[in-house]
Write a protein that holds these residues in place. Structure first.
Motif, PDB file in Angstrom:
ATOM      1  N   PRO A   1       0.771  -1.219  -0.017  1.00 46.61           N
ATOM      2  CA  PRO A   1      -0.017  -0.087  -0.005  1.00 46.61           C
ATOM      3  C   PRO A   1       0.869   1.291   0.060  1.00 46.61           C
ATOM      4  O   PRO A   1       0.509   2.341  -0.397  1.00 46.61           O
ATOM      5  CB  PRO A   1      -0.854  -0.151   1.426  1.00 46.61           C
ATOM      6  CG  PRO A   1      -1.015  -1.576   1.592  1.00 46.61           C
ATOM      7  CD  PRO A   1       0.509  -1.970   0.930  1.00 46.61           C
ATOM      8  N   GLU A   2       1.988   1.221   0.444  1.00 47.06           N
ATOM      9  CA  GLU A   2       2.957   2.483   0.380  1.00 47.06           C
ATOM     10  C   GLU A   2       3.539   2.699  -0.834  1.00 47.06           C
ATOM     11  O   GLU A   2       4.573   3.359  -0.968  1.00 47.06           O
ATOM     12  CB  GLU A   2       4.106   2.265   1.547  1.00 47.06           C
ATOM     13  CG  GLU A   2       3.525   2.430   2.851  1.00 47.06           C
ATOM     14  CD  GLU A   2       2.907   1.034   3.396  1.00 47.06           C
ATOM     15  OE1 GLU A   2       3.021   0.088   2.982  1.00 47.06           O
ATOM     16  OE2 GLU A   2       1.885   1.330   3.961  1.00 47.06           O
ATOM     17  N   ASP A   3       3.367   1.639  -1.950  1.00 49.61           N
ATOM     18  CA  ASP A   3       3.643   2.055  -3.321  1.00 49.61           C
ATOM     19  C   ASP A   3       5.274   1.421  -3.461  1.00 49.61           C
ATOM     20  O   ASP A   3       5.878   1.692  -4.206  1.00 49.61           O
ATOM     21  CB  ASP A   3       3.728   3.102  -3.722  1.00 49.61           C
ATOM     22  CG  ASP A   3       2.412   3.696  -4.259  1.00 49.61           C
ATOM     23  OD1 ASP A   3       1.552   2.662  -4.303  1.00 49.61           O
ATOM     24  OD2 ASP A   3       2.149   4.945  -4.608  1.00 49.61           O
ATOM     25  N   ASN A   4       5.783   0.717  -2.379  1.00 48.56           N
ATOM     26  CA  ASN A   4       6.982  -0.035  -2.293  1.00 48.56           C
ATOM     27  C   ASN A   4       7.046  -1.385  -3.030  1.00 48.56           C
ATOM     28  O   ASN A   4       6.100  -2.148  -2.927  1.00 48.56           O
ATOM     29  CB  ASN A   4       7.604  -0.033  -1.104  1.00 48.56           C
ATOM     30  CG  ASN A   4       7.851   1.261  -0.536  1.00 48.56           C
ATOM     31  OD1 ASN A   4       8.187   2.361  -1.232  1.00 48.56           O
ATOM     32  ND2 ASN A   4       7.475   1.514   1.113  1.00 48.56           N
ATOM     33  N   LEU A   5       8.036  -1.653  -3.760  1.00 47.58           N
ATOM     34  CA  LEU A   5       8.060  -3.063  -4.423  1.00 47.58           C
ATOM     35  C   LEU A   5       8.088  -4.297  -3.060  1.00 47.58           C
ATOM     36  O   LEU A   5       9.032  -4.146  -2.667  1.00 47.58           O
ATOM     37  CB  LEU A   5       9.048  -3.094  -5.499  1.00 47.58           C
ATOM     38  CG  LEU A   5       8.862  -2.266  -6.527  1.00 47.58           C
ATOM     39  CD1 LEU A   5      10.124  -2.449  -7.250  1.00 47.58           C
ATOM     40  CD2 LEU A   5       7.645  -2.812  -7.551  1.00 47.58           C
ATOM     41  N   ASP A   6       7.220  -5.074  -3.464  1.00 43.00           N
ATOM     42  CA  ASP A   6       7.476  -6.344  -2.656  1.00 43.00           C
ATOM     43  C   ASP A   6       7.790  -7.537  -3.412  1.00 43.00           C
ATOM     44  O   ASP A   6       8.685  -8.357  -2.824  1.00 43.00           O
ATOM     45  CB  ASP A   6       5.908  -6.676  -2.049  1.00 43.00           C
ATOM     46  CG  ASP A   6       5.633  -5.990  -0.815  1.00 43.00           C
ATOM     47  OD1 ASP A   6       6.523  -5.316  -0.224  1.00 43.00           O
ATOM     48  OD2 ASP A   6       4.359  -5.912  -0.498  1.00 43.00           O
ATOM     49  N   TRP A   7       7.516  -7.660  -4.801  1.00 42.06           N
ATOM     50  CA  TRP A   7       8.068  -8.794  -5.477  1.00 42.06           C
ATOM     51  C   TRP A   7       8.026  -8.295  -7.092  1.00 42.06           C
ATOM     52  O   TRP A   7       7.168  -7.454  -7.513  1.00 42.06           O
ATOM     53  CB  TRP A   7       7.039  -9.912  -5.308  1.00 42.06           C
ATOM     54  CG  TRP A   7       7.764 -11.115  -6.216  1.00 42.06           C
ATOM     55  CD1 TRP A   7       8.568 -12.079  -5.770  1.00 42.06           C
ATOM     56  CD2 TRP A   7       7.056 -11.530  -7.547  1.00 42.06           C
ATOM     57  NE1 TRP A   7       8.687 -13.170  -7.084  1.00 42.06           N
ATOM     58  CE2 TRP A   7       7.658 -12.618  -7.908  1.00 42.06           C
ATOM     59  CE3 TRP A   7       6.300 -10.742  -8.347  1.00 42.06           C
ATOM     60  CZ2 TRP A   7       7.399 -13.343  -9.121  1.00 42.06           C
ATOM     61  CZ3 TRP A   7       6.234 -11.621  -9.588  1.00 42.06           C
ATOM     62  CH2 TRP A   7       6.613 -12.617  -9.882  1.00 42.06           C
ATOM     63  N   VAL A   8       8.960  -8.834  -7.702  1.00 44.00           N
ATOM     64  CA  VAL A   8       8.933  -8.587  -9.369  1.00 44.00           C
ATOM     65  C   VAL A   8       9.516  -9.754  -9.890  1.00 44.00           C
ATOM     66  O   VAL A   8       9.884 -10.595  -9.335  1.00 44.00           O
ATOM     67  CB  VAL A   8      10.009  -7.487  -9.779  1.00 44.00           C
ATOM     68  CG1 VAL A   8       9.521  -6.087  -9.067  1.00 44.00           C
ATOM     69  CG2 VAL A   8      11.578  -7.629  -9.281  1.00 44.00           C
ATOM     70  N   ASN A   9       9.057  -9.954 -11.108  1.00 43.84           N
ATOM     71  CA  ASN A   9       9.642 -11.103 -11.925  1.00 43.84           C
ATOM     72  C   ASN A   9      10.808 -10.600 -12.669  1.00 43.84           C
ATOM     73  O   ASN A   9      11.248  -9.602 -12.874  1.00 43.84           O
ATOM     74  CB  ASN A   9       8.476 -11.774 -12.928  1.00 43.84           C
ATOM     75  CG  ASN A   9       8.278 -10.997 -14.010  1.00 43.84           C
ATOM     76  OD1 ASN A   9       8.765  -9.562 -13.954  1.00 43.84           O
ATOM     77  ND2 ASN A   9       7.546 -11.299 -15.020  1.00 43.84           N
ATOM     78  N   PRO A  10      11.676 -12.091 -13.153  1.00 42.50           N
ATOM     79  CA  PRO A  10      12.822 -11.514 -13.933  1.00 42.50           C
ATOM     80  C   PRO A  10      12.961 -10.645 -14.907  1.00 42.50           C
ATOM     81  O   PRO A  10      13.774  -9.876 -15.157  1.00 42.50           O
ATOM     82  CB  PRO A  10      13.306 -13.112 -14.378  1.00 42.50           C
ATOM     83  CG  PRO A  10      12.701 -13.941 -13.487  1.00 42.50           C
ATOM     84  CD  PRO A  10      11.335 -13.381 -13.053  1.00 42.50           C
ATOM     85  N   ALA A  11      11.664 -10.633 -15.715  1.00 45.85           N
ATOM     86  CA  ALA A  11      11.589  -9.693 -16.982  1.00 45.85           C
ATOM     87  C   ALA A  11      11.551  -8.288 -16.286  1.00 45.85           C
ATOM     88  O   ALA A  11      12.146  -7.343 -17.156  1.00 45.85           O
ATOM     89  CB  ALA A  11      10.143  -9.848 -17.567  1.00 45.85           C
ATOM     90  N   TYR A  12      10.907  -8.182 -15.392  1.00 46.64           N
ATOM     91  CA  TYR A  12      10.863  -6.717 -14.650  1.00 46.64           C
ATOM     92  C   TYR A  12      12.332  -6.144 -14.295  1.00 46.64           C
ATOM     93  O   TYR A  12      12.743  -4.996 -14.543  1.00 46.64           O
ATOM     94  CB  TYR A  12       9.933  -6.748 -13.311  1.00 46.64           C
ATOM     95  CG  TYR A  12       9.819  -5.316 -12.879  1.00 46.64           C
ATOM     96  CD1 TYR A  12       8.671  -4.489 -13.127  1.00 46.64           C
ATOM     97  CD2 TYR A  12      10.714  -4.773 -11.970  1.00 46.64           C
ATOM     98  CE1 TYR A  12       8.677  -3.122 -12.439  1.00 46.64           C
ATOM     99  CE2 TYR A  12      10.640  -3.411 -11.384  1.00 46.64           C
ATOM    100  CZ  TYR A  12       9.306  -2.697 -11.436  1.00 46.64           C
ATOM    101  OH  TYR A  12       9.406  -1.606 -11.050  1.00 46.64           O
TER     102      TYR A  12
END
Length: 842
Positions: free
Chosen positions: A253-264
């Motif tokens: 909710p704070e717009d901080n990244l929690d997880w991304v995939n390898p393409a990102y």
């Protein structure tokens, strides 16, 4: 279901009797002891009596060995019975005492058993005990929802448990039997009933207790199951998202990244996923990120195409960001490839439409509901349908209705059934072909090809094609019948040398059975079969080479073969397009014999003609000498020096002169013809004046015209005209024509001699007013020794016109005669003005 209470009672009674009443075993031991004693007594008896060496003495002196043995057995049995009786009496007393004690214990055990059964039956649990491979089931399964009613069904737990639970239970039971590892499991039946399964061992046996789970256990099991499911879903989702080539991210909710995939991570230039999350590498500019945060903050999805800078280039991406309870999940997809594909697809569709408009085949595509999606110009033109109406995408049934109203469909007995059958879906998913014969006389071939999005129809007007096919079939049949009925033998060979076609005459000529030729034999086999009828190797090699030669230039092969049986055949091999070769054998035996006969006859005729020419020439020379003598003496008699002749003698002398001069002219003509036929006549070419030639010829026949009272008119060409010719021979030609004209003229007629110039030719014509020439005589008037009656009934020798024709042709000209019966005849001689090769012309 078996009675579990009775099973338990029987087991208790059996154990009680075994402990308190061991009579049977003692009885067995007593019988065994008595039998052993008898056997021991029998073994101690003396054996001398049996051998006969020493006679027995004492009590058993008079008894044999057999009687002694019998006494011993009887004695042993007596002792055994006595012992058994004593044991029986003793056991009977003991049994009475124990029976009273056992009855009390049985009553006590029965009461305990009834209490245990009541407690087990009151519980919603089922117990399964395995003693080896045998299983006993205790409990009341009716209290548990989803349980089978039979013991066999309960033991076969794979039938009423969920598959995963049944497999887990089977593994735990196997471990329990092998290692004694107890367990407690939460299970679920196929009807959804939660159970608790407890496995343990007791007394060397395996016990499985199955009971309904309590509410707390059910809730815990549900939570554990849900947690397990969620964990699997999350794991599967992240595994799937990791494989997606498009960038995917999850933020809090704070717009901080929690997880991304390898393409990102790859797009933002991070080392890995963890680096992208820890460094908060954002994919978007602040403006776009603000728009995404605003939309998701209002619990709305964000979907738009935005630019993303990658390696210094701004690329368009379709971005979808969806809020959920713990943050936002987003996906960005590169649209450059999609836009390029869309552009290419648009161009392809346009090219496809233009191409389809150019083809003659009518094309129409319908969707799965039967609505028209595409059509080309040929479709509208073939069915005479308005393009504006077709662009409204009508249903196929509506198109059929309009065509039916206009009379442009086949005429079935029932149109509604026909239409329904045409609109039925194609379940076979295979292309279907139909042939429609329309009332207009057209024949339309329809090919319907199903595809996942509908059906495409191809309509071809095959009226002309079918007509050509029918004509071709008819022509082929006619040709086949013609070939089969030819007297010539015909055979067609492929480029590989195999026989493809033959007619009966071919098989008959070479005396080969037709069934042998039906199997497409090679030329080598055919040569072997026909070798006995014709052994000429050169012929067969030439024919074989023509058939099997492959090359751009293939030549015809022709040969005449004479077989030992006297027959003669003309063989001709003609190469055909595609490498095939047509071979024909024509039986020319009769014509060959006739030709030989004609050649022999012609040779004989030529020899005879040569003999005749020599004979005529010889006779002419022989006759010329005495004839000249007669003429000389006649002229001498007519002179006054020979004396005066009386009137009658003068007439005789005139007749002699006239006859001899005529005979001399005939002889000269015969000599000229013989010279021409021999090819030895030589023309004395010079420049000649046509007017003087005509005058000289007219002077030679002046006396004849005067005697016949026939007029002669001469028309010379205007101007100074000359031509190259043998003046004497041209004069001879005109003399003969004038002589012929006067012979066919009547008293008072007039003969016209005319000369004109026409281009490079000088044309002489002689026209009379006689009876003309009959049509049947036109073909033979220039032949030697052929005559036809004159107007006065006189027939000449038939040499004048033949000499005219030969002399004119010797000059390179031609003679033409025109005649109308009753209106005279005109002979026209055409002489070239110049001669290309003066000299010998014969």
């Amino acid at each position: 279901m078996p009675d579990h209470s009775r099973m338990i009672r029987d087991s208790v009674y059996r154990r009680f009797l075994q402990r308190h009443f061991p009579f049977s075993n003692q009885l067995k031991r007593s019988i065994f002891s008595s039998t052993s004693l008898v056997a021991l007594m029998a073994s101690t008896l003396p054996v001398t009596a049996a051998t006969g060496d020493t006679p027995p003495t004492g009590l058993f002196e008079n008894m044999g060995s057999v009687n002694l043995a019998g006494l011993a057995i009887i004695g042993g049995l007596t002792l055994a019975i006595s012992g058994l009786g004593a044991v029986f009496v003793k056991n009977r007393r003991r049994s009475r005492l124990q029976s009273r004690s056992g009855n009390a214990e049985v009553i006590k055990l029965r009461a305990a058993l009834d209490r245990a059964e009541s407690m087990i039956a009151a519980q919603s649990a089922v117990n399964i005990v395995w003693d080896g491979d045998e299983a006993d089931v205790f409990g009341n399964p009716a209290l548990i929802d989803g349980f089978p009613e039979t013991d066999a069904g309960i033991v076969a737990y794979h039938g009423w448990l969920e598959i995963s639970d049944a497999e887990t239970l089977a593994k735990r039971l196997e471990t329990l039997q092998d290692n004694g590892a107890t367990f407690i499991l939460d299970l679920v039946t196929k009807t959804g009933t939660p159970l608790v399964a407890e496995g343990l061992t007791t007394g060397g046996r395996v016990l499985l207790s199955l009971r309904s789970a309590t509410k707390t256990e059910q809730k815990n099991a549900s939570l554990e199951h849900r947690c397990s499911v969620l964990e699997r879903e999350v794991e599967a989702s992240r595994a799937l998202l990791s494989k997606i080539p498009a960038p995917v991210w999850i933020s809090n909710p704070e717009d901080n990244l929690d997880w991304v995939n390898p393409a990102y991570a790859a797009i933002v230039g991070a080392e890995d996923q963890q680096d992208a999350v820890s460094a908060s590498r954002n994919l978007f500019t602040a403006d776009i990120q603000s728009r995404i945060s605003q939309a998701t903050g209002e619990d709305q999805s964000f979907a738009d195409t935005v630019p993303i800078e990658i390696s210094g280039r701004a690329l368009a991406y379709d971005v979808l960001a969806v809020p959920f309870s713990r943050g936002v999940i987003g996906l960005a997809r590169d649209t450059s490839e999609r836009d390029a594909l869309r552009s290419n697809l648009g161009r392809l569709v346009e090219v496809y439409a233009r191409t389809m408009d150019q083809v003659e085949t009518a094309v129409a595509s319908f969707d799965v509901d039967g609505n028209l999606e595409f059509f080309n110009s040929s479709f509208a033109r073939l069915w005479n349908l308005d393009k504006t109406w077709l662009e409204k995408k009508p249903h196929l049934g509506a198109i059929y209705d309009r065509l039916w109203e206009d009379g442009r469909l086949p005429e079935p007995d029932n149109y509604r059934k026909w239409k329904k059958r045409q609109l039925e879906p194609n379940d076979d998913h295979e292309s279907q072909e139909q042939l429609w014969h329309l009332p207009s006389g057209q024949s339309i071939r329809i090919l319907a090809g199903p595809h996942p999005y509908g059906t495409i129809y191809l309509y071809d007007d095959v009226t002309g094609q079918l007509k050509l096919e029918n004509q071709n079939n008819t022509l082929s049949n006619i040709q086949r019948e013609t070939i089969d009925n030819l007297q010539e033998g015909a055979a067609l060979f492929s480029s590989s040398g195999k026989l493809q076609l033959f007619n009966p005459a071919f098989a008959r000529i070479w005396d080969i059975a037709p069934d042998k030729l039906e199997g497409e034999p090679h030329i080598e086999k055919i040569v072997g079969w026909a070798h006995d009828l014709h052994e000429d190797k050169a012929f067969w090699n030439g024919l074989r080479g023509t058939i099997t030669t492959l090359g751009e230039v293939r030549k015809n092969f022709e040969a005449r073969i004479e077989r030992p049986d006297g027959s003669v055949f003309d063989c001709k091999a003609v190469p055909l397009p595609g490498g095939s070769t047509l071979v024909t054998f024509a039986d020319v035996t009769d014509s060959f014999r006739a030709e030989q006969a004609l050649k022999d006859r012609n040779r004989a005729l030529e020899e005879a003609d040569e003999i005749k020419s020599r004979f005529v020439q010889h006779v002419s020379y022989v006759l010329r000498a005495p004839l000249n003598t007669i003429i000389g003496y006649a002229d001498l008699l007519a002179l006054p020096v020979s004396g005066k002749l009386n009137k009658q003698q003068g007439e005789y002398t005139d007749h002699i002169q006239t006859a001899t001069n005529a005979l001399l002219a005939i002889v000269d003509d015969i000599l000229d013809l013989a010279t021409i036929d021999a090819g030895s006549m030589e023309l004395d070419l010079s420049s000649a004046d046509p007017e003087s030639v005509m005058a000289a010829a007219a002077a030679g026949v002046q006396d004849r015209y005067r005697q016949a009272d026939v007029g002669l008119k001469i028309e010379a060409p205007e101007g100074d005209v000359s031509f190259t010719a043998d003046r004497k021979r041209v004069q001879q030609v005109l003399f003969n024509l004038l002589a012929n004209a006067v012979e066919h003229s009547s008293k008072g007629d007039e003969v016209l001699v005319r000369c004109i110039r026409q281009e490079n030719f000088l044309i002489f014509s002689v026209t009379d007013q006689g009876p003309g020439i009959a049509p049947r005589a036109m073909s033979m008037i220039f032949q030697k020794f052929e005559t036809y009656p004159s107007g006065q009934g006189h027939r000449g020798p038939g040499l004048g016109l033949a000499i005219v024709k030969d002399l004119v042709e010797l000059h390179g000209g031609e003679v033409v005669v025109n005649s109308v019966p009753g209106k005279g005849a005109t002979f026209t001689c055409k002489f070239p003005l110049t001669q290309k090769d003066p000299g010998l012309k014969g």
